[in-house]
Structures are given as C-alpha cells and as structure tokens.
Design a protein around this motif. Structure first.
Motif, PDB file in Angstrom:
ATOM      1  N   SER A 209       0.864  -1.170   0.000  1.00 38.61           N
ATOM      2  CA  SER A 209       0.000   0.000   0.000  1.00 38.61           C
ATOM      3  C   SER A 209       0.905   1.225   0.000  1.00 38.61           C
ATOM      4  CB  SER A 209      -0.901   0.002   1.234  1.00 38.61           C
ATOM      5  OG  SER A 209      -1.785   1.111   1.207  1.00 38.61           O
ATOM      6  N   PHE A 210       0.317   2.400  -0.124  1.00 40.35           N
ATOM      7  CA  PHE A 210       1.113   3.629  -0.067  1.00 40.35           C
ATOM      8  C   PHE A 210       0.268   4.745   0.502  1.00 40.35           C
ATOM      9  CE2 PHE A 210      -0.782   3.541  -4.256  1.00 40.35           C
ATOM     10  CZ  PHE A 210      -1.279   4.826  -4.403  1.00 40.35           C
ATOM     11  N   ALA A 211       0.951   5.782   0.931  1.00 42.11           N
ATOM     12  CA  ALA A 211       0.275   6.970   1.458  1.00 42.11           C
ATOM     13  C   ALA A 211       0.861   8.204   0.791  1.00 42.11           C
ATOM     14  CB  ALA A 211       0.446   7.058   2.973  1.00 42.11           C
ATOM     15  N   GLU A 212       0.013   9.124   0.460  1.00 43.63           N
ATOM     16  CA  GLU A 212       0.424  10.414  -0.063  1.00 43.63           C
ATOM     17  C   GLU A 212       0.179  11.438   1.035  1.00 43.63           C
ATOM     18  OE1 GLU A 212       1.896  11.124  -3.136  1.00 43.63           O
ATOM     19  OE2 GLU A 212       2.065   8.956  -2.970  1.00 43.63           O
ATOM     20  N   VAL A 213       1.101  12.353   1.205  1.00 46.27           N
ATOM     21  CA  VAL A 213       1.032  13.321   2.293  1.00 46.27           C
ATOM     22  C   VAL A 213       1.227  14.725   1.739  1.00 46.27           C
ATOM     23  CG1 VAL A 213       2.037  14.014   4.498  1.00 46.27           C
ATOM     24  CG2 VAL A 213       2.061  11.597   3.823  1.00 46.27           C
ATOM     25  N   THR A 214       0.320  15.635   2.120  1.00 46.13           N
ATOM     26  CA  THR A 214       0.500  17.030   1.749  1.00 46.13           C
ATOM     27  C   THR A 214      -0.043  17.925   2.852  1.00 46.13           C
ATOM     28  OG1 THR A 214       0.124  18.732   0.079  1.00 46.13           O
ATOM     29  CG2 THR A 214      -1.670  17.194   0.447  1.00 46.13           C
ATOM     30  N   SER A 215       0.598  19.043   3.031  1.00 51.73           N
ATOM     31  CA  SER A 215       0.090  20.025   3.993  1.00 51.73           C
ATOM     32  C   SER A 215      -0.478  21.225   3.249  1.00 51.73           C
ATOM     33  CB  SER A 215       1.199  20.472   4.946  1.00 51.73           C
ATOM     34  OG  SER A 215       2.278  21.001   4.220  1.00 51.73           O
ATOM     35  N   SER A 216      -0.680  21.063   1.952  1.00 51.12           N
ATOM     36  CA  SER A 216      -1.201  22.127   1.105  1.00 51.12           C
ATOM     37  C   SER A 216      -2.580  22.570   1.575  1.00 51.12           C
ATOM     38  CB  SER A 216      -1.288  21.622  -0.340  1.00 51.12           C
ATOM     39  OG  SER A 216      -2.043  22.497  -1.120  1.00 51.12           O
ATOM     40  N   LYS A 217      -2.847  23.850   1.444  1.00 54.37           N
ATOM     41  CA  LYS A 217      -4.172  24.369   1.773  1.00 54.37           C
ATOM     42  C   LYS A 217      -5.118  24.265   0.584  1.00 54.37           C
ATOM     43  CE  LYS A 217      -2.943  27.508   5.427  1.00 54.37           C
ATOM     44  NZ  LYS A 217      -3.173  28.803   6.022  1.00 54.37           N
ATOM     45  N   ALA A 218      -4.661  23.627  -0.500  1.00 52.02           N
ATOM     46  CA  ALA A 218      -5.497  23.540  -1.695  1.00 52.02           C
ATOM     47  C   ALA A 218      -6.806  22.834  -1.427  1.00 52.02           C
ATOM     48  CB  ALA A 218      -4.736  22.822  -2.814  1.00 52.02           C
ATOM     49  N   GLY A 219      -6.824  21.967  -0.415  1.00 52.54           N
ATOM     50  CA  GLY A 219      -8.045  21.253  -0.073  1.00 52.54           C
ATOM     51  C   GLY A 219      -8.923  22.017   0.898  1.00 52.54           C
ATOM     52  N   GLY A 220      -8.626  23.251   1.179  1.00 52.25           N
ATOM     53  CA  GLY A 220      -9.394  24.031   2.137  1.00 52.25           C
ATOM     54  C   GLY A 220      -8.640  24.109   3.455  1.00 52.25           C
ATOM     55  N   ASP A 221      -8.991  25.061   4.273  1.00 47.40           N
ATOM     56  CA  ASP A 221      -8.280  25.259   5.537  1.00 47.40           C
ATOM     57  C   ASP A 221      -8.310  24.031   6.431  1.00 47.40           C
ATOM     58  OD1 ASP A 221      -7.324  27.750   5.004  1.00 47.40           O
ATOM     59  OD2 ASP A 221      -9.009  28.787   5.941  1.00 47.40           O
ATOM     60  N   LYS A 222      -9.374  23.257   6.373  1.00 49.88           N
ATOM     61  CA  LYS A 222      -9.459  22.084   7.225  1.00 49.88           C
ATOM     62  C   LYS A 222      -9.045  20.825   6.475  1.00 49.88           C
ATOM     63  CE  LYS A 222     -12.994  24.064  10.127  1.00 49.88           C
ATOM     64  NZ  LYS A 222     -14.346  23.983  10.609  1.00 49.88           N
ATOM     65  N   GLY A 223      -8.654  20.953   5.238  1.00 42.28           N
ATOM     66  CA  GLY A 223      -8.221  19.791   4.467  1.00 42.28           C
ATOM     67  C   GLY A 223      -9.347  18.827   4.165  1.00 42.28           C
ATOM     68  N   GLU A 224     -10.579  19.343   4.072  1.00 45.26           N
ATOM     69  CA  GLU A 224     -11.725  18.458   3.949  1.00 45.26           C
ATOM     70  C   GLU A 224     -11.993  18.011   2.513  1.00 45.26           C
ATOM     71  OE1 GLU A 224     -14.815  20.577   5.903  1.00 45.26           O
ATOM     72  OE2 GLU A 224     -13.972  20.188   7.880  1.00 45.26           O
ATOM     73  N   GLU A 225     -11.396  18.652   1.552  1.00 45.09           N
ATOM     74  CA  GLU A 225     -11.606  18.248   0.167  1.00 45.09           C
ATOM     75  C   GLU A 225     -10.312  17.696  -0.410  1.00 45.09           C
ATOM     76  OE1 GLU A 225     -14.434  18.092  -1.509  1.00 45.09           O
ATOM     77  OE2 GLU A 225     -15.406  18.764   0.322  1.00 45.09           O
ATOM     78  N   MET A 226     -10.422  16.556  -1.070  1.00 50.90           N
ATOM     79  CA  MET A 226      -9.249  15.970  -1.698  1.00 50.90           C
ATOM     80  C   MET A 226      -8.958  16.742  -2.974  1.00 50.90           C
ATOM     81  SD  MET A 226      -8.738  12.089  -2.965  1.00 50.90           S
ATOM     82  CE  MET A 226      -7.459  11.317  -2.052  1.00 50.90           C
ATOM     83  N   THR A 227      -7.750  17.213  -3.104  1.00 55.51           N
ATOM     84  CA  THR A 227      -7.420  17.970  -4.299  1.00 55.51           C
ATOM     85  C   THR A 227      -7.361  17.034  -5.500  1.00 55.51           C
ATOM     86  OG1 THR A 227      -5.051  17.707  -4.018  1.00 55.51           O
ATOM     87  CG2 THR A 227      -6.061  19.607  -2.952  1.00 55.51           C
ATOM     88  N   SER A 228      -7.599  17.577  -6.668  1.00 53.75           N
ATOM     89  CA  SER A 228      -7.563  16.746  -7.868  1.00 53.75           C
ATOM     90  C   SER A 228      -6.152  16.218  -8.112  1.00 53.75           C
ATOM     91  CB  SER A 228      -8.073  17.524  -9.078  1.00 53.75           C
ATOM     92  OG  SER A 228      -7.241  18.636  -9.337  1.00 53.75           O
ATOM     93  N   THR A 229      -5.132  16.974  -7.718  1.00 53.85           N
ATOM     94  CA  THR A 229      -3.753  16.512  -7.898  1.00 53.85           C
ATOM     95  C   THR A 229      -3.478  15.270  -7.059  1.00 53.85           C
ATOM     96  OG1 THR A 229      -3.016  18.758  -8.317  1.00 53.85           O
ATOM     97  CG2 THR A 229      -1.328  17.172  -7.696  1.00 53.85           C
ATOM     98  N   ILE A 230      -3.869  15.279  -5.810  1.00 55.30           N
ATOM     99  CA  ILE A 230      -3.658  14.115  -4.938  1.00 55.30           C
ATOM    100  C   ILE A 230      -4.477  12.930  -5.437  1.00 55.30           C
ATOM    101  CG2 ILE A 230      -4.053  13.198  -2.617  1.00 55.30           C
ATOM    102  CD1 ILE A 230      -1.647  14.896  -2.666  1.00 55.30           C
TER     103      ILE A 230
END
Length: 169
Positions: free
Chosen positions: A79-100
C-alpha cells in the motif's frame, strides 16, 4: 500530531515512523495474542522513482514487508500513502485535491501493473488533518469521505490495523 510532522518538514520517513509507532502501540494496547505487525511503513521511496513500470513516480510512503524495507520496485508495494500540507483542499483539508486524487490513481495503476496477480490496491491520502482512503481495482476507484484524524482517531486506527495486521495474501 501528524500535521505538526508535516509542517516541521521532517519528511516522509518521519511520518512513516509515526505510523509504525501507532501500529505498534495499537497491538500492545490491545494485547492481541495472535497478531503481529506483518508490514512496515517506509519513506525511502520518496526520494527516487520505483522501478518496474515505465512511469517515473515516487510514492511518499510505502507499506512493505520488513524484508523489503529499502524498497526499489513497485512489485514490493503493499500500500502507499500520499502526504500534503497544502491548503489547496481548504483550511481544514476536507476536500481531496484533484492533484492528490490523480497521483493516487497513477500510483495504484503502477502497483497493479507490476503485480498482475493483484485485484485491488488500498492507499491513504493525508491532506493536513484529513485522511482519505482510496480503493482502486481494475475497473475503477472509490474515494472515502475525509476523516479528521483528531476528531475521528478511531478511523485512522482501524485503517492502520487493517493494513499492518492483514495476512499477506
């Protein structure tokens, strides 16, 4: 917290260590008699593309069998995990960005290409405080809703338990 590790810039290897520590603590706390951690997370894959497919992509963190800890090939990925601290998903990170989302699909495709016996892949995306599970088979993909790892920690524990304690086949 995972967000603090992301912000610190300590990297994928440190996050892998945190996930492994959580898994070990989970097994110890539950005192499961017949369960042992069968896999380990490693951040070694984050610095160079893995071999085995024509795509030059690097998973942030990989789940592998302990004998494959210095992972070099997609054939060794459980398995694998992708990690980002980008705010592209919103301040709470509630939306998965299309890039991820695209990245998870490409890396799942690499896993399936290099492991023709596999029927599906399971991957995790951490976007700030949000966790999403992605399941990909040879027909399509499903993405979970976002789970906040602080307000819903049991979800993270259940996912880690499932991945770390699962039988190899």
């Amino acid at each position: 917290s995972l967000e603090e590790v992301q912000k610190s810039g300590e990297g994928e290897s440190h996050i892998a260590m945190v996930l492994n520590t959580i898994g070990s603590a989970l097994v110890s706390a539950c005192k499961w008699k017949n369960y042992t951690i069968r896999c380990v997370w490693t951040g070694d894959s984050s610095t160079k593309p893995l071999k085995g497919v024509r795509f030059r992509v690097k998973p942030d963190i990989c789940l592998v069998h302990p004998e494959n800890i210095s992972i070099q090939n997609w054939a060794d990925v459980i398995s694998f995990a992708e990690v980002t601290s980008s705010k592209a998903g919103g301040d709470k990170g509630e939306e998965m960005t299309s890039t991820i989302r695209k990245t998870s699909l490409i890396k799942s495709h690499c896993t399936l290409l290099s492991q023709p016996h596999r029927r599906f892949t399971v991957s995790i995306s951490f976007i700030r405080l949000a966790l999403r599970l992605t399941l990909v088979d040879r027909c399509g993909a499903l993405h979970s809703r976002p789970y906040n790892i602080h307000s819903e920690p049991l979800t993270l524990l259940r996912i880690l338990a499932g991945l770390l304690l699962a039988a190899p086949h």
